[in-house]
Design a protein around this motif. Sequence first.
Motif: not given
Length: 498
Positions: A309, A334-336, A339, A376, A452, A454
């Motif tokens: 990634e 956001n996905g980063s 995780a 995204i 996390n 997010d």
Amino acid sequence: MAPSKTAKATTSRARLASIIKSARDTMRKDAGLNGDLDRLPQLSWLLFLKAFDQRVEQTGPTLNPDYRPAIEKPYRWQDWATDPDFSGNELKAFVNNDLIPYLAGLKGSANNAEDPRNVLSTIFRDVTNRMQSGTLLRDLVNLVDQIHFDSSDDIHTMAFVYESILKEMRDAAGDSGEFYTPRPVNRFMVQQSFLKLGETILDPACGTGGFLVQAYEELGHVDTATQRRQLHASIRGFEKKPLPYLLASMNLLLHGIEAPQLVRDNSLLRMRDATAADRVDVVLTNPPFGGEEERSVVEKFPKGYQTQETSWLFLHAILDQLKQSGRCAIVLPNGSLFATGDNSIGARIKQKLMRECNLHTIVRLPQGVFAPYTQIPSNLLFFEKGQPTQEIWFFEISLPDGRRGYTKTKPMQVEEFEPCVQWWGGEKREGRKEGPNAWKVSAADVEKSGYNLDIANPHAGDDLAHRTPQELVDDLIQTEREILGLLEELRGEVMERR
């Protein structure tokens, strides 16, 4: 080929826009060019040679009596481009077989990154003249030769028009899966990084140079030639792909940097192979995310941090690229942020980030800032190396009243960042307070969550609970109207392509 003297005249914005339109109309007639992804690079390298001739080659001897031309006769723009009789197959053969190979083969000083021969050879080793008609090529060269770069006003005018061309280039590139940072976003990131003259500034994924141009404009008011040289040498970029590299070089040249400090290379390999002397004060970047790197690149990273990634690899590499007390502003999806877990490489990289750096601010962008190319959700992370994170402030940028998203014709505006700028508290981040758009979390709580980041706005539901049924219905009606507007816009684009 007898060169004609370049007229000392300025080119107004309206005149320049007219010339550029004529140039693009000329290129549309040529069978070798297919769409803006072909036409804009063709125009860019010709503009580069014209600007380089006027801004560097013709002014060099007056500034330095020992100046040695970077381009020898008959390859200078003034030698071949200004002769109206040099046309057709003869011109095409000269450009294809002599000019471009000569420029690509230039060799500058190996120890002088500012040597313009190094810039020229790096650009032209990937340049191809795609025009099949030598006659149309002559017409295009004639149009470019009408553009003047004699004064700073000319440069500013050309830079303005060129940025509009780059925006179209980004629009075209977005269709092929590449997304560039909207100008309000990179302007905000540069502004809140509080740059200082003398600091080294790097964008390791510079694309067409938006962050670097913005940084240069932020610091560009210098008083002496020494300060000017220092500023030019301090703004640096890496770019892997030849087309963005060419566009970034042209962009920086037009903004007044005659020898852009750009390196065409795999940024991740470059940063992993860097020494302590290569470390920088500031990193400003929007790295590619959602992609995958090849195994040879991944294996350059330490065990436990190896992932394909790209966004994770860039973040890890940047941590090592910064000087002690260096700082960074970076775009991450956001996905980063989400995780988590002991076995998550992303969580381990965030742990490294928070232990080595003060991750002081995360700005959460509204949905669709990069629309229409991707929906995204994205975030801006600001951190300083040298002290571990104690607490993280979050600020959520709200959509303007009545809006549910952004489109190509209605993008984000720089004014939308103003509430965050006011809240920020200046360079020392003093007086920050929690509110409808701002909240903070402790590093200990982030660690307990498995790293996390997010973290949703805890105040987000407050307004909804107190709204009347009529307000909610009005909201739904507004949303339907916006959807209808988007559909009409889409229909118009479909009709244009027919």
